[in-house]
Design an enzyme around this catalytic site. Structure first.
Site, mmCIF file in Angstrom:
data_model
loop_
_atom_site.group_PDB
_atom_site.id
_atom_site.type_symbol
_atom_site.label_atom_id
_atom_site.label_comp_id
_atom_site.label_asym_id
_atom_site.label_seq_id
_atom_site.Cartn_x
_atom_site.Cartn_y
_atom_site.Cartn_z
ATOM 1 N N THR A 171 0.882 -1.169 -0.095
ATOM 2 C CA THR A 171 -0.080 0.076 -0.123
ATOM 3 C C THR A 171 0.804 1.274 -0.015
ATOM 4 O O THR A 171 2.065 1.215 0.464
ATOM 5 C CB THR A 171 -0.928 -0.075 1.172
ATOM 6 N N ARG A 199 -13.424 -8.159 -1.333
ATOM 7 C CA ARG A 199 -12.753 -7.964 -0.136
ATOM 8 C C ARG A 199 -12.542 -6.552 -0.023
ATOM 9 O O ARG A 199 -11.813 -6.028 -0.805
ATOM 10 C CB ARG A 199 -11.712 -9.061 -0.082
#
Ligand code: ASP
Length: 312
Positions: A171, A199
């Site tokens: 990320t 998800r």
């Protein structure tokens, strides 16, 4: 107040072949955000610019280069928070837009809601003038290979430290304080390779992936999303600072506690309202960079800090 920006490019088991690209991209992102701060721009615009820079860069798991779900698709998430009035904007299950963080920023400024997902996020983005990109064009060769590797070797559900980091998660995030002392945080991700369709991880969830409060500081997290969200890691760090811990001690404590309690790894970057920095990760590596007092500092391995002069 002297402006400061810190960015991360994701915590994980980052192969050596990706180290230089992540370090260069993290420095570039910090510089992009700092340029805005140095001109007197807002912390919100600076963290968006830093994250946009990494969303364009295939070395990061955000925007172009996002990892793929089990159906081989990109499904991205992002959040942004303003420490002045605790305004937030977030998106999840976003496809075919290059910059989810810019859509999240628009949610913060232009929507009565905090988090928009899937079709609703798309309708909102199109209405605000964001253009879609050609389907499939956000998929990088590296992300395809990571999914293939996951399908061959991955075992979701294992909880050994590092088990879920083999697919090169990563990320991106940024935390900044501007000349007016305003703090903002932005975080953006493609999630985890081989994730189920639909998800949703920690990144778009305020208090898990992102938190900012001018009275205390700001945090962006990365790592095993299901663990980070159970532990509300970003908010946890801010609360530890509110109770008197400095930025680095608070960051270390929350990340280490999460890892020992839940047996998964994570990392975070933190900036206190006084401009103190916190950086800690329990994964093998996490790239980070920050600019403070005309110097850029960066690193990716434990105990490593490079330092260079940074004049505008
Ligand atoms: N936290 C992200 C997620 O679980 C992954 C990462 O930080 O690399 O979606």
């Amino acid at each position: 107040m002297n402006p400061i920006i810190i960015v991360h490019g994701g915590a994980g088991d980052i192969p050596t072949s990706r180290v230089k690209g992540k370090l260069d991209g993290s420095k570039k992102a910090a510089i992009a955000g700092h340029e805005i701060l140095a001109k007197g721009g807002s912390a919100l615009d600076a963290v968006e610019a830093a994250v946009v820079s990494m969303e364009k860069d295939e070395y990061f798991n955000a925007g172009y280069g996002s990892v793929l779900n089990l159906r081989g698709e990109v499904e991205m998430e992002a959040s942004i928070m303003c420490g002045k009035n605790l305004d937030v904007g977030a998106v999840t299950l976003v496809k075919d837009f290059l910059h989810p963080i810019s859509i999240a920023h628009k949610v913060l400024t232009d929507s009565p809601h905090s988090l928009l997902g899937g079709e609703g996020a798309k309708i909102f983005a199109l209405d605000k003038g964001f253009n879609t990109v050609y389907p499939g064009s956000l998929i990088s060769p590296h992300a395809k290979k990571a999914l293939d590797d996951f399908l061959k070797h991955g075992e979701f559900g294992r909880t050994e430290i590092g088990a879920l980091n083999k697919a090169d998660v990563g990320t991106v995030g940024a935390v900044a304080i501007d000349i007016n002392g305003q703090i903002a945080v932005a975080t953006s991700t493609g999630g985890m390779s081989g994730k189920a369709v639909g998800r949703i991880g920690d990144t778009p969830q305020i208090g898990s992936g992102t938190y900012a409060d001018n009275l205390i500081g700001g945090v962006s997290t990365t790592g095993h999303g299901e663990s980070i969200l159970k532990y509300c890691v970003a908010h946890n760090i801010v609360k530890l600072m509110e109770n008197g811990l400095d930025a680095n001690t608070a960051t270390k404590k929350a990340i280490d506690d999460m890892t020992s309690r839940l047996n998964n790894t994570a990392g975070a970057i933190t900036l206190s309202k006084n401009g103190d920095i916190g950086i800690h990760y329990t994964s093998q590596r996490m790239s980070w960079a920050y600019i403070k007092d005309k110097k850029i500092y960066y690193g990716i391995n434990h105990g490593e800090v490079f330092e260079e002069q940074h004049e505008l």
